[in-house]
Design a protein around this motif. Sequence first.
Motif, PDB file in Angstrom:
ATOM      1  N   GLU A  20      68.801  63.090 -92.509  1.00 28.44           N
ATOM      2  CA  GLU A  20      69.425  62.338 -93.598  1.00 28.44           C
ATOM      3  C   GLU A  20      69.120  60.845 -93.522  1.00 28.44           C
ATOM      4  OE1 GLU A  20      73.405  64.690 -94.926  1.00 28.44           O
ATOM      5  OE2 GLU A  20      73.560  63.553 -93.060  1.00 28.44           O
ATOM      6  N   LYS A  23      71.797  57.368 -93.546  1.00 25.45           N
ATOM      7  CA  LYS A  23      73.130  57.933 -93.760  1.00 25.45           C
ATOM      8  C   LYS A  23      73.522  58.828 -92.585  1.00 25.45           C
ATOM      9  CE  LYS A  23      73.912  61.264 -96.759  1.00 25.45           C
ATOM     10  NZ  LYS A  23      74.154  62.009 -98.018  1.00 25.45           N
ATOM     11  N   LYS A  27      76.632  58.462 -89.895  1.00 26.12           N
ATOM     12  CA  LYS A  27      77.584  59.542 -89.621  1.00 26.12           C
ATOM     13  C   LYS A  27      77.782  59.727 -88.120  1.00 26.12           C
ATOM     14  CE  LYS A  27      76.973  62.398 -93.770  1.00 26.12           C
ATOM     15  NZ  LYS A  27      76.532  63.722 -94.275  1.00 26.12           N
ATOM     16  N   LYS A  58      82.998  57.458 -98.690  1.00 26.58           N
ATOM     17  CA  LYS A  58      82.046  58.517 -99.051  1.00 26.58           C
ATOM     18  C   LYS A  58      81.562  59.259 -97.814  1.00 26.58           C
ATOM     19  CE  LYS A  58      77.715  59.378-101.518  1.00 26.58           C
ATOM     20  NZ  LYS A  58      76.594  58.770-102.270  1.00 26.58           N
ATOM     21  N   LEU A  59      81.219  58.516 -96.767  1.00 30.47           N
ATOM     22  CA  LEU A  59      80.761  59.149 -95.523  1.00 30.47           C
ATOM     23  C   LEU A  59      81.862  60.003 -94.904  1.00 30.47           C
ATOM     24  CD1 LEU A  59      78.869  56.120 -93.951  1.00 30.47           C
ATOM     25  CD2 LEU A  59      77.807  58.222 -94.795  1.00 30.47           C
ATOM     26  N   GLY A  61      84.275  61.438 -96.485  1.00 33.14           N
ATOM     27  CA  GLY A  61      84.426  62.618 -97.322  1.00 33.14           C
ATOM     28  C   GLY A  61      83.414  63.691 -96.964  1.00 33.14           C
ATOM     29  N   GLU A  62      82.163  63.287 -96.744  1.00 32.48           N
ATOM     30  CA  GLU A  62      81.126  64.254 -96.379  1.00 32.48           C
ATOM     31  C   GLU A  62      81.375  64.840 -94.996  1.00 32.48           C
ATOM     32  OE1 GLU A  62      77.172  62.792 -96.883  1.00 32.48           O
ATOM     33  OE2 GLU A  62      77.517  62.045 -98.915  1.00 32.48           O
ATOM     34  N   LEU A  63      81.757  63.994 -94.042  1.00 33.26           N
ATOM     35  CA  LEU A  63      82.035  64.487 -92.693  1.00 33.26           C
ATOM     36  C   LEU A  63      83.238  65.428 -92.680  1.00 33.26           C
ATOM     37  CD1 LEU A  63      81.437  61.260 -90.568  1.00 33.26           C
ATOM     38  CD2 LEU A  63      80.140  63.390 -90.416  1.00 33.26           C
ATOM     39  N   SER A  65      84.177  67.395 -95.287  1.00 33.73           N
ATOM     40  CA  SER A  65      83.741  68.662 -95.884  1.00 33.73           C
ATOM     41  C   SER A  65      82.805  69.435 -94.964  1.00 33.73           C
ATOM     42  CB  SER A  65      83.054  68.405 -97.234  1.00 33.73           C
ATOM     43  OG  SER A  65      81.860  67.648 -97.050  1.00 33.73           O
ATOM     44  N   GLU A  66      82.068  68.719 -94.107  1.00 35.07           N
ATOM     45  CA  GLU A  66      81.169  69.363 -93.140  1.00 35.07           C
ATOM     46  C   GLU A  66      81.905  69.842 -91.894  1.00 35.07           C
ATOM     47  OE1 GLU A  66      78.427  66.217 -92.569  1.00 35.07           O
ATOM     48  OE2 GLU A  66      77.224  66.692 -94.328  1.00 35.07           O
TER      49      GLU A  66
END
Length: 414
Positions: A20, A23, A27, A58-59, A61-63, A65-66
Amino acid sequence: MKALNHFHDIKTLLHHFAGEGKKGLLKVKIIRFIFELKEVSVAHICEKLDLSIPSVTKLIGELTSEGWIEKKGEGASRGGRKPVMLGLVSGLFYVLCIDIELFAVKIALFDNTLNMERRIDFPFNLSKSREDIQILKQKTDELLETAGLNKEQLIGVSICMPGLVSEQKGDSFFYLKDPYSNHSLAHYFESLFGLPVIIQNDVNAAAQGELKHGKAKGVKDALVLLMDWGLGLGIIMDGKVRKGSLGFSGEIGHIPFDYNGELCYCGKQGCLETIASGNALVRLAKDGINAGQHSILYELCNREIDSIEPKLIIEAANKGDLFAIKLLSQVGSAIGKGISTLIQIFNPELIVLEGRIAAAEQYITLPMLQAINTYCMTQIREHTQIAVSQLSDNANLIGCAVEGIEQFLIADMD
């Protein structure tokens, strides 16, 4: 293991982050920062990484969901709304930690939140060669099977051991050598386990453990004195463990102390370790009993003098044995004299006592304090606290876990 649902193993997942680009690197930095502090707020992450709130949100949020991070509750308010605290999801990955001592080995599994999942201890004679090292792999396989884990869930192996250990070279200068191979000890272990390996000195691991979870947590300048079979020093300065240019700092056991003293195994005469260590304590006890000294130690060791070890001497002292008490006092005084020099060099806030000899508590600390009062400048001494570790014999293992996770997370991003 939610984060691994779509990936075969932890290495594949970290390589996904690497793919990625910037980004992904951010993370991993967030993951490392949360691991370091356990719980953090979005504002704290923004401050640490110098990023805007929208970018971090935003980061995060992605972490989330992951499956990497989750909400841990609310933090303290500074006048406004209480911040949401974020922490790592437990059980994402594990690090295998091996604490190799002179006569025993401890192996433990820690997850990414430093929870110890399993631990086993077994006898092991640390030698110059690698002949008996296969037993470590056998015991590790048994531990993983008992814990219900497989190798794909491990991020790596973190090892600590006594003596001169070069982290950069991944090698020990004293133990587990192979005269027929140019491969380092770390390379040998990597071939054995099929995982990345780091190796460090045991007292550096102990200092890392105390800094993360023990008495030195939140302390900027401290010393960790490992009083075991040998004698070692962990140095914490400005809130970090300082290991020296080669990782050899803290070899207090081999400073000259008695120029007419015993020959040390390092080849020098009169090292501090020859009169102020577990080995010295046991030698003095055996010499005394062989010379006819009356002591309940003779009964505690079932009249097998060669089986005497530090814990028996401490047990005898706790039962009121005068000979054992005098031995501990003698060793404590010598250590205290050595510590007085360290206090004047480093000016620490705190000295944490670790290891088998530290278990003697007042029998070792009182003569130690008396020697410090005798040899150390009052203005410096009175601002230094001395405390016995509360991590039992887990400090080295915790330090291995901390060092392993921090290094492997970055290494797997390369």
